[in-house]
Design a protein around this motif. Structure first.
Motif, PDB file in Angstrom:
ATOM      1  N   LYS A   1       0.810  -1.224   0.000  1.00 28.62           N
ATOM      2  CA  LYS A   1       0.000   0.000   0.000  1.00 28.62           C
ATOM      3  C   LYS A   1       0.840   1.269   0.000  1.00 28.62           C
ATOM      4  CE  LYS A   1      -3.584  -2.646   0.233  1.00 28.62           C
ATOM      5  NZ  LYS A   1      -4.297  -2.981  -1.014  1.00 28.62           N
ATOM      6  N   THR A   2       2.117   1.139   0.331  1.00 28.34           N
ATOM      7  CA  THR A   2       3.034   2.276   0.297  1.00 28.34           C
ATOM      8  C   THR A   2       4.371   1.813  -0.279  1.00 28.34           C
ATOM      9  OG1 THR A   2       4.029   1.892   2.479  1.00 28.34           O
ATOM     10  CG2 THR A   2       1.978   3.184   2.416  1.00 28.34           C
ATOM     11  N   LYS A   3       5.192   2.753  -0.686  1.00 25.42           N
ATOM     12  CA  LYS A   3       6.514   2.406  -1.202  1.00 25.42           C
ATOM     13  C   LYS A   3       7.358   1.730  -0.121  1.00 25.42           C
ATOM     14  CE  LYS A   3       6.792   5.965  -4.796  1.00 25.42           C
ATOM     15  NZ  LYS A   3       7.515   7.161  -5.293  1.00 25.42           N
ATOM     16  N   TRP A   4       7.183   2.191   1.114  1.00 25.32           N
ATOM     17  CA  TRP A   4       7.951   1.598   2.202  1.00 25.32           C
ATOM     18  C   TRP A   4       7.542   0.148   2.436  1.00 25.32           C
ATOM     19  CZ3 TRP A   4      12.325   1.646   4.337  1.00 25.32           C
ATOM     20  CH2 TRP A   4      12.539   1.076   5.588  1.00 25.32           C
ATOM     21  N   MET A   5       6.226  -0.153   2.306  1.00 20.43           N
ATOM     22  CA  MET A   5       5.760  -1.533   2.441  1.00 20.43           C
ATOM     23  C   MET A   5       6.388  -2.416   1.363  1.00 20.43           C
ATOM     24  SD  MET A   5       3.789  -1.976   5.082  1.00 20.43           S
ATOM     25  CE  MET A   5       5.055  -0.941   5.858  1.00 20.43           C
ATOM     26  N   ARG A   6       6.577  -1.861   0.172  1.00 18.11           N
ATOM     27  CA  ARG A   6       7.200  -2.649  -0.899  1.00 18.11           C
ATOM     28  C   ARG A   6       8.665  -2.915  -0.586  1.00 18.11           C
ATOM     29  NH1 ARG A   6       8.748  -6.010  -2.988  1.00 18.11           N
ATOM     30  NH2 ARG A   6       8.838  -6.664  -5.176  1.00 18.11           N
ATOM     31  N   VAL A   7       9.348  -1.932  -0.036  1.00 13.42           N
ATOM     32  CA  VAL A   7      10.760  -2.111   0.305  1.00 13.42           C
ATOM     33  C   VAL A   7      10.930  -3.153   1.396  1.00 13.42           C
ATOM     34  CG1 VAL A   7      12.772  -0.990   1.332  1.00 13.42           C
ATOM     35  CG2 VAL A   7      11.451   0.201  -0.431  1.00 13.42           C
ATOM     36  N   THR A   8      10.115  -3.064   2.450  1.00 15.59           N
ATOM     37  CA  THR A   8      10.270  -3.996   3.572  1.00 15.59           C
ATOM     38  C   THR A   8       9.895  -5.422   3.188  1.00 15.59           C
ATOM     39  OG1 THR A   8       8.031  -3.494   4.395  1.00 15.59           O
ATOM     40  CG2 THR A   8       9.851  -2.185   5.281  1.00 15.59           C
ATOM     41  N   PHE A   9       9.025  -5.578   2.180  1.00 13.34           N
ATOM     42  CA  PHE A   9       8.605  -6.917   1.774  1.00 13.34           C
ATOM     43  C   PHE A   9       9.743  -7.705   1.132  1.00 13.34           C
ATOM     44  CE2 PHE A   9       6.327  -9.986  -1.000  1.00 13.34           C
ATOM     45  CZ  PHE A   9       5.621 -10.643  -0.003  1.00 13.34           C
TER      46      PHE A   9
ATOM     47  N   THR B   1       6.428 -15.247  -4.374  1.00 14.32           N
ATOM     48  CA  THR B   1       5.857 -14.086  -3.678  1.00 14.32           C
ATOM     49  C   THR B   1       5.496 -12.922  -4.595  1.00 14.32           C
ATOM     50  OG1 THR B   1       8.099 -13.267  -3.222  1.00 14.32           O
ATOM     51  CG2 THR B   1       7.045 -14.605  -1.505  1.00 14.32           C
ATOM     52  N   SER B   2       6.027 -12.915  -5.803  1.00 12.02           N
ATOM     53  CA  SER B   2       5.853 -11.749  -6.679  1.00 12.02           C
ATOM     54  C   SER B   2       4.385 -11.472  -7.004  1.00 12.02           C
ATOM     55  CB  SER B   2       6.649 -11.933  -7.978  1.00 12.02           C
ATOM     56  OG  SER B   2       8.040 -11.904  -7.715  1.00 12.02           O
ATOM     57  N   ASP B   3       3.614 -12.525  -7.290  1.00 13.33           N
ATOM     58  CA  ASP B   3       2.210 -12.315  -7.631  1.00 13.33           C
ATOM     59  C   ASP B   3       1.432 -11.730  -6.453  1.00 13.33           C
ATOM     60  OD1 ASP B   3       2.506 -13.150 -10.199  1.00 13.33           O
ATOM     61  OD2 ASP B   3       1.618 -15.132  -9.922  1.00 13.33           O
ATOM     62  N   ASN B   4       1.814 -12.108  -5.241  1.00 13.60           N
ATOM     63  CA  ASN B   4       1.139 -11.548  -4.067  1.00 13.60           C
ATOM     64  C   ASN B   4       1.371 -10.046  -3.966  1.00 13.60           C
ATOM     65  OD1 ASN B   4       1.416 -14.548  -3.316  1.00 13.60           O
ATOM     66  ND2 ASN B   4       0.140 -13.752  -1.642  1.00 13.60           N
ATOM     67  N   VAL B   5       2.631  -9.644  -3.996  1.00 11.48           N
ATOM     68  CA  VAL B   5       2.952  -8.233  -3.796  1.00 11.48           C
ATOM     69  C   VAL B   5       2.502  -7.383  -4.985  1.00 11.48           C
ATOM     70  CG1 VAL B   5       5.295  -8.204  -4.756  1.00 11.48           C
ATOM     71  CG2 VAL B   5       4.724  -6.717  -2.824  1.00 11.48           C
TER      72      VAL B   5
ATOM     73  N   ASN C   1      -0.944  -2.849   7.439  1.00  9.17           N
ATOM     74  CA  ASN C   1       0.465  -2.635   7.126  1.00  9.17           C
ATOM     75  C   ASN C   1       1.306  -3.084   8.314  1.00  9.17           C
ATOM     76  OD1 ASN C   1       0.263  -1.590   4.512  1.00  9.17           O
ATOM     77  ND2 ASN C   1      -0.136   0.478   5.263  1.00  9.17           N
ATOM     78  N   THR C   2       2.277  -3.957   8.046  1.00  8.05           N
ATOM     79  CA  THR C   2       3.153  -4.479   9.087  1.00  8.05           C
ATOM     80  C   THR C   2       4.568  -3.960   8.848  1.00  8.05           C
ATOM     81  OG1 THR C   2       3.998  -6.483   7.986  1.00  8.05           O
ATOM     82  CG2 THR C   2       1.757  -6.589   8.874  1.00  8.05           C
ATOM     83  N   SER C   3       5.487  -4.399   9.666  1.00 11.13           N
ATOM     84  CA  SER C   3       6.866  -3.944   9.497  1.00 11.13           C
ATOM     85  C   SER C   3       7.557  -4.603   8.312  1.00 11.13           C
ATOM     86  CB  SER C   3       7.672  -4.212  10.774  1.00 11.13           C
ATOM     87  OG  SER C   3       7.722  -5.599  11.053  1.00 11.13           O
ATOM     88  N   ILE C   4       6.915  -5.624   7.711  1.00 11.07           N
ATOM     89  CA  ILE C   4       7.552  -6.312   6.589  1.00 11.07           C
ATOM     90  C   ILE C   4       6.635  -6.416   5.368  1.00 11.07           C
ATOM     91  CG2 ILE C   4       9.257  -7.625   7.893  1.00 11.07           C
ATOM     92  CD1 ILE C   4       7.334  -9.997   7.893  1.00 11.07           C
ATOM     93  N   GLY C   5       5.582  -5.605   5.309  1.00  9.05           N
ATOM     94  CA  GLY C   5       4.732  -5.624   4.135  1.00  9.05           C
ATOM     95  C   GLY C   5       3.258  -5.460   4.468  1.00  9.05           C
ATOM     96  N   THR C   6       2.432  -5.459   3.444  1.00 12.97           N
ATOM     97  CA  THR C   6       0.988  -5.300   3.594  1.00 12.97           C
ATOM     98  C   THR C   6       0.311  -6.661   3.629  1.00 12.97           C
ATOM     99  OG1 THR C   6       0.981  -3.168   2.435  1.00 12.97           O
ATOM    100  CG2 THR C   6      -1.108  -4.340   2.561  1.00 12.97           C
ATOM    101  N   TYR C   7      -0.361  -6.938   4.753  1.00 15.36           N
ATOM    102  CA  TYR C   7      -1.108  -8.185   4.937  1.00 15.36           C
ATOM    103  C   TYR C   7      -2.555  -7.896   4.553  1.00 15.36           C
ATOM    104  CZ  TYR C   7      -3.043 -12.273   7.460  1.00 15.36           C
ATOM    105  OH  TYR C   7      -3.701 -13.443   7.823  1.00 15.36           O
ATOM    106  N   SER C   8      -3.045  -8.579   3.509  1.00 11.71           N
ATOM    107  CA  SER C   8      -4.373  -8.303   2.961  1.00 11.71           C
ATOM    108  C   SER C   8      -5.352  -9.438   3.264  1.00 11.71           C
ATOM    109  CB  SER C   8      -4.294  -8.107   1.447  1.00 11.71           C
ATOM    110  OG  SER C   8      -3.532  -6.963   1.119  1.00 11.71           O
TER     111      SER C   8
END
Length: 216
Positions: free
Chosen positions: A155-163, A175-179, A202-209
């Motif tokens: 949901k944010t650029k930071w979520m993409r980086v941490t993932f 994992t690519s299709d998920n993100v 949003n978690t410390s390592i990505g967006t949990y949907s």
């Protein structure tokens, strides 16, 4: 019975014993698990399956909140099943746990009112994602509900980086299709209807949907 090759919790078998600790350190565990159980919302005599029960944390929480629920669990990993059985026994909770070989799910057609899953599908490749969803569709009753909680579109650029940390452990291929936000496409391709991403954390390592879909 030959078990299909699978990615263990945290990507490597030797890390499975530390899975619960990793979740506690990297995710708002109480929040994301309770929200998942809120969405499952067991009612009456429903028969419910957790696809990929892991260390049984979700089953324990569900049974603590809804003691009379008929919930069963299915996983592919014998080591994680042993951990789950120990934790269920320690919590004085009974739930049937099954192993399967990564192919056909060991249940009859139209067996369950609801199936839910958490942090499983990001570990499956494209072919296996669809195969598992087709099998879940088969074992659900007509109008049965599927709930998936898993890594979704950042949901944010930071979520993409941490993932990237998750991808380093579990692999970029699965994992690519998920993100990239493609889980709803898989649900639709597997024949589900009313497919929706209904919430996220949003978690410390990505967006949990959270995704919901119904069997036609």
């Amino acid at each position: 019975m030959t078990t299909k090759k699978f990615i263990p919790a945290l990507g490597y078998d030797f890390l499975s014993d530390y899975y619960d600790l990793a979740i506690k350190l990297t995710m708002p565990e109480k929040k994301f698990r309770n929200k998942l159980i809120d969405i499952v919302n067991p009612i009456g005599n429903e028969k419910i399956l957790e696809f990929g029960f892991g260390t049984a944390q979700n089953i324990i929480l569900l049974k603590q909140r809804f003691p009379n629920t008929n919930v069963q669990g299915l996983d592919i990993d014998p080591k994680i099943k042993s951990i789950a059985e120990y934790k269920l026994s320690k919590a004085s909770i009974y739930a049937e746990l099954f192993l399967y070989d990564g192919e056909r799910l060991p249940f009859e057609d139209n067996s369950f009112d609801k199936v839910y899953s958490s942090l499983v599908f990001h570990q499956l490749d494209k072919v296996t994602k669809l195969k598992c969803l087709l099998e879940i569709n088969r074992i659900l009753k007509p109008n049965g509900l599927l709930i998936i909680g898993d890594w979704g579109k950042a949901k944010t650029k930071w979520m993409r980086v941490t993932f990237y940390l998750v991808q380093l452990l579990d692999g970029f291929k699965t994992t690519s299709d998920n993100v990239n936000g493609f889980m709803p496409n898989y649900l639709t391709d597997a024949g589900f209807s009313e497919v929706k991403e209904i919430d996220f954390i949003n978690t410390s390592i990505g967006t949990y949907s959270y995704y919901k879909a119904y069997k036609n």
